[in-house]
Design an enzyme around this catalytic site. Structure first.
Site, mmCIF file in Angstrom:
data_model
loop_
_atom_site.group_PDB
_atom_site.id
_atom_site.type_symbol
_atom_site.label_atom_id
_atom_site.label_comp_id
_atom_site.label_asym_id
_atom_site.label_seq_id
_atom_site.Cartn_x
_atom_site.Cartn_y
_atom_site.Cartn_z
ATOM 1 C CG HIS A 1 -0.515 0.106 2.310
ATOM 2 N ND1 HIS A 1 0.438 1.550 3.042
ATOM 3 C CD2 HIS A 1 0.086 -0.504 3.135
ATOM 4 C CE1 HIS A 1 0.602 1.364 4.146
ATOM 5 N NE2 HIS A 1 1.071 0.056 4.305
ATOM 6 C CE LYS B 1 -5.967 10.556 0.724
ATOM 7 N NZ LYS B 1 -6.604 10.870 1.890
ATOM 8 C CG HIS C 1 8.188 -2.043 7.153
ATOM 9 N ND1 HIS C 1 6.653 -1.539 6.115
ATOM 10 C CD2 HIS C 1 7.316 -0.563 7.177
ATOM 11 C CE1 HIS C 1 6.268 -0.602 6.468
ATOM 12 N NE2 HIS C 1 6.731 -0.362 7.215
ATOM 13 C CG ASP D 1 4.866 1.283 11.098
ATOM 14 O OD1 ASP D 1 4.580 0.316 12.018
ATOM 15 O OD2 ASP D 1 5.404 1.123 9.796
ATOM 16 N N GLY E 1 4.945 5.629 9.697
ATOM 17 C CA GLY E 1 3.125 6.512 9.956
ATOM 18 C C GLY E 1 2.816 7.357 11.499
ATOM 19 C CG ASN F 1 -1.166 12.067 16.119
ATOM 20 O OD1 ASN F 1 -1.175 13.457 16.966
ATOM 21 N ND2 ASN F 1 -2.547 11.289 15.963
ATOM 22 C CG ASP G 1 4.112 1.937 4.880
ATOM 23 O OD1 ASP G 1 4.740 2.339 5.952
ATOM 24 O OD2 ASP G 1 3.142 0.495 5.053
ATOM 25 C CG ASN H 1 -1.105 25.075 1.931
ATOM 26 O OD1 ASN H 1 -1.715 24.530 0.691
ATOM 27 N ND2 ASN H 1 0.838 25.162 1.920
HETATM 28 FE FE LIG Z 1 5.714 1.253 7.901
#
Ligand SMILES: [Fe+2]
Length: 564
Positions: free
Chosen positions: A25, A50, A131, A155, A309, A313, A337, A526
Site C-alpha cells: 500500500h 489514494k 521496513h 507505525d 505513519g 500525528n 509507507d 493552504n
Molecule cells: Fe510503515
C-alpha cells in the site's frame, strides 16, 4: 557497476545510481544519484487511487525520466521491505527468492510483454531493506546531524515490527529496540479510527482533527485493555493484535479491518465519537512519550528524528517538541509507507559509503511548463490569461476572498501541500473554513485547515517557534493572533504551519508577502489540491477537472490564470 553520467568529456565521472522501490500500500519509487534525491513519488499520484498498491510502473518511469537515464544505468535496486520479491519479479523481471526464505520457490513471471519495459539487460545489485530500517533511513539521512540522534519509528506494522528505536551516529544506523505488532500504537489508533467509522489507514488524521472537540475525562479508562502500555522506555503490557487483521482491496487500495475495532464500536456509541477520539489521542501521545523520552536520556542526546505513519500525528509531534527533552527535532515530513522506496535507497547508498545530501524541500515530483499547460487549455478551448506577475495577481484574488487553486513547479512528496499543489484562501475569515470544506473539498465541517506563513512572522505567530517547512508539527498560536487567523487556528488554539523561507521558496514566499501587503496577514490558508478521497493532484489536466467540478474560483498554473 558504475556508469558515466552527465558532465563534459573531460570531467566525466562515475555516478552511483540507486532506484528505491516499495511494493505494497502506498507503493512508490525514488531515485538517488550520488546521494542526492532526484525524484520521489507515490504511484497513487498517477493512478489517481489514494494509497494505491499497484505495481509502481508509473512512479519508476517518472523517476528514470527525471534522472534522464534508462533502467540499465541503475547500479542498485533497493526495496523497502523484506517481502518484496513478487514485486521485484513483476516490475523488473528479476528472479530472487527474497531474504526471508532462500529455499522458497521463485515468484512466477506474470508480467505481460508490454509491461516489461523496466527489465534490465543485466541484473543490478538488489538490496532488501527491512521496513522499519527504511523508515529510520528517511528520518536520519535527510537531515545533517553531526552528533548522536535517537531515531524512533512507529507505525501499524511492517515486516512484523511496529515500534522501534535506533541510534544514528557517524552516518550509520544501529538498532536499539524492536517490538512486534502487539506493541502497535499505530494499530490501536487505527482501530479507534475504524470504530469511529473511518478508513483504517487513511482516516487517522480525521480522528486527530476530531479529538479537540471531545473531552477525554468523560471516558477516561474506557479504552483500557485495548492498547499496548509502555513504562519507562519498555513495553509493559502488550496488546493482542498479532494475526488478528484482514483487509479488503478496493480500487487498488487496502481497507484494513481488525477484530479490535468491533469491540470498540459499542464504546463509540456509548461515549460519542469526539470523546473517544480525544481519549485515543491522549493515550497515543502519552504512550509514545513514555516509550521514547527515557531513551533520549539513556542515549545521552537531545536530538530526535522520527518516521513511520504514527508520526503523521502533528499533535503528537507537538507534544514531543514541547516535552523539554528535545533541542533538535526532525519528524520526517513524509513518514508513512509512501517513502519506503526512498528510505531503502538512502540506506543502500549510505551502506555503499555514498555521502547523502540532506533535503531542503520536498518537491521531488513532476513539473509541467507553461507551454504544456497552454496546449492543454487550447485543446479544451478554455479561456485563460497570461500573467506577468502570478504571485501578485493571485495575492489580489486572495485579498478579495476568492478561492484559488495554485499549481506551480514540482509536486510535493508526501500528503501535505506545500505551495506547489495547493488550494489557497485568506485565513482572515472564519467562514472560509466552512466554504472550503463544503464547496471545495466536500468533507466534514470540523476538519481544520493549516496556514503557510512567512518565516519572518513565526516568532510573532507561534509559541516556542521554529522553522517548520513541512506542516508536520502543530504549535500553539500566539494569543494575539488567534482572532486574526480564524480559518486556520484549530478549536484548541493550535495551528499546523508551513513556514516559508524566501531563499527556499521564492515564488510562494512572494505570493504570501504580496498578500501581507494587501491585508496585514503574513499567512494564507493552504490545503492540498484535491477533493476528499482523492490523492493530491499531480497533472494540470486533473487540476482543470477539479477546478470545474468544485467551488474553486481561480485556477493558477504556471503563468496562466483561469477564472469562473
Ligand atoms: Fe510503515
Amino acid at each position: 557497476m558504475k556508469h558515466s553520467m552527465t558532465g563534459s568529456a573531460g570531467d566525466r565521472q562515475a555516478a552511483h545510481v540507486v532506484l528505491g522501490v516499495h511494493f505494497g500500500h502506498d507503493a512508490n519509487a525514488a531515485i538517488l544519484i550520488d546521494g542526492r534525491i532526484v525524484a520521489d513519488v507515490a504511484e497513487e499520484r498517477f493512478t489517481r487511487c489514494k494509497h494505491s498498491h499497484d505495481v509502481p510502473f508509473n512512479a519508476v518511469e517518472y523517476c528514470l525520466a527525471a534522472a534522464g537515464i534508462g533502467i540499465d544505468a541503475v547500479d542498485e535496486i533497493a526495496l523497502g521491505g523484506l517481502r518484496q520479491n513478487h514485486g521485484l519479479r513483476a516490475l523488473f523481471g528479476i528472479a530472487h527468492p527474497g531474504p526471508n526464505d532462500p529455499q522458497a520457490a521463485l515468484p512466477p513471471l506474470v508480467t505481460p510483454s508490454y509491461h516489461r519495459r523496466f527489465f534490465p539487460a543485466r541484473t543490478p545489485r538488489v538490496t532488501f531493506v527491512e521496513h522499519h530500517l527504511a523508515h529510520a533511513a528517511t528520518a536520519y539521512f535527510t537531515v545533517r546531524e553531526s552528533g548522536r540522534v535517537l531515531i524512533a519509528t512507529v507505525d501499524g506494522t511492517g515486516d512484523g515490527a511496529s515500534t522501534c528505536l535506533w541510534r544514528g551516529e557517524n552516518g550509520r544506523i544501529e538498532p536499539l529496540v524492536k517490538l512486534d505488532e502487539n506493541a502497535s500504537l499505530g494499530w490501536f489508533y487505527s482501530n479507534v479510527t475504524e470504530a469511529i467509522g473511518l478508513w483504517h489507514g487513511d482516516g487517522e488524521g480525521t480522528t486527530m482533527g476530531l479529538a479537540p472537540y471531545g473531552d477525554p475525562s468523560r471516558c477516561r479508562g474506557a479504552l483500557d485493555g485495548h492498547y499496548p502500555v509502555f513504562s519507562r522506555g519498555a513495553l509493559e503490557t502488550p496488546a493482542a493484535f498479532k494475526g488478528r487483521y484482514t483487509h479488503l482491496a478496493l480500487k487498488s487500495a487496502y481497507h484494513w479491518h481488525s477484530e479490535e475495532a468491533m469491540k470498540l464500536t459499542p464504546l463509540v456509541e456509548r461515549y460519542g465519537k469526539p470523546d473517544i477520539a480525544a481519549e485515543a489521542q491522549r493515550i497515543l501521545e502519552e504512550q509514545v512519550m513514555e516509550f521514547v523520552l527515557p531513551w533520549l536520556e539513556r542515549e545521552g542526546t537531545r536530538t530526535l528524528a522520527t518516521a513511520g505513519g504514527v508520526f503523521l500525528n502533528v499533535k503528537l509531534n507537538q507534544r514531543l517538541w514541547m516535552s523539554g527533552c528535545i533541542d533538535r527535532h526532525h519528524p520526517y515530513p513524509n513518514p508513512g509507507d509512501s517513502s519506503l522506496g526512498l528510505g531503502a535507497a538512502l540506506w543502500a547508498a549510505a551502506d555503499q559509503g555514498v555521502a547523502i545530501e540532506p533535503i531542503r524541500d520536498l518537491y521531488h515530483g513532476p513539473a509541467y511548463g507553461n507551454d504544456e499547460i497552454e496546449a492543454l487549455l487550447k485543446a479544451r478551448s478554455l479561456p485563460y490569461r497570461r500573467s506577468d506577475d502570478i504571485a501578485g495577481d493571485v495575492a489580489e484574488y486572495l485579498a478579495e476572498d476568492r478561492v484559488v487553486a495554485w499549481l506551480e513547479g514540482r509536486m510535493e512528496s508526501g500528503p501535505r501541500a506545500l505551495g506547489h499543489r495547493s488550494i489557497l484562501v485568506s485565513p482572515g475569515r472564519a467562514e472560509h473554513k466552512d466554504i472550503v470544506n463544503s464547496k471545495v473539498k466536500f468533507r466534514e465541517a470540523f476538519r481544520p485547515f493549516c496556514p503557510s506563513i512567512l518565516s519572518e512572522a513565526k516568532d510573532e505567530l507561534l509559541m516556542k517557534p521554529r522553522d517548520e517547512r513541512y506542516m508536520i508539527t502543530s504549535f500553539d498560536c500566539a494569543p494575539s493572533w488567534r482572532d486574526r487567523l480564524p480559518a486556520v487556528v484549530h478549536v484548541d488554539g493550535t495551528l499546523r504551519p508551513q513556514t516559508v523561507e524566501r531563499e527556499i521558496e521564492p515564488l510562494y514566499w512572494r505570493l504570501i508577502d504580496e498578500f501581507r501587503k494587501r491585508t496585514g496577514l503574513p499567512a494564507v490558508l493552504n490545503t492540498s489540491l484535491n477533493i476528499k478521497g482523492e490523492p493530491m493532484i499531480c497533472h494540470p489536466r486533473e487540476a482543470i477537472r477539479c477546478f470545474y467540478d468544485s467551488g474553486i474560483d481561480v485556477l493558477a498554473m504556471g503563468d496562466l490564470i483561469l477564472t469562473k
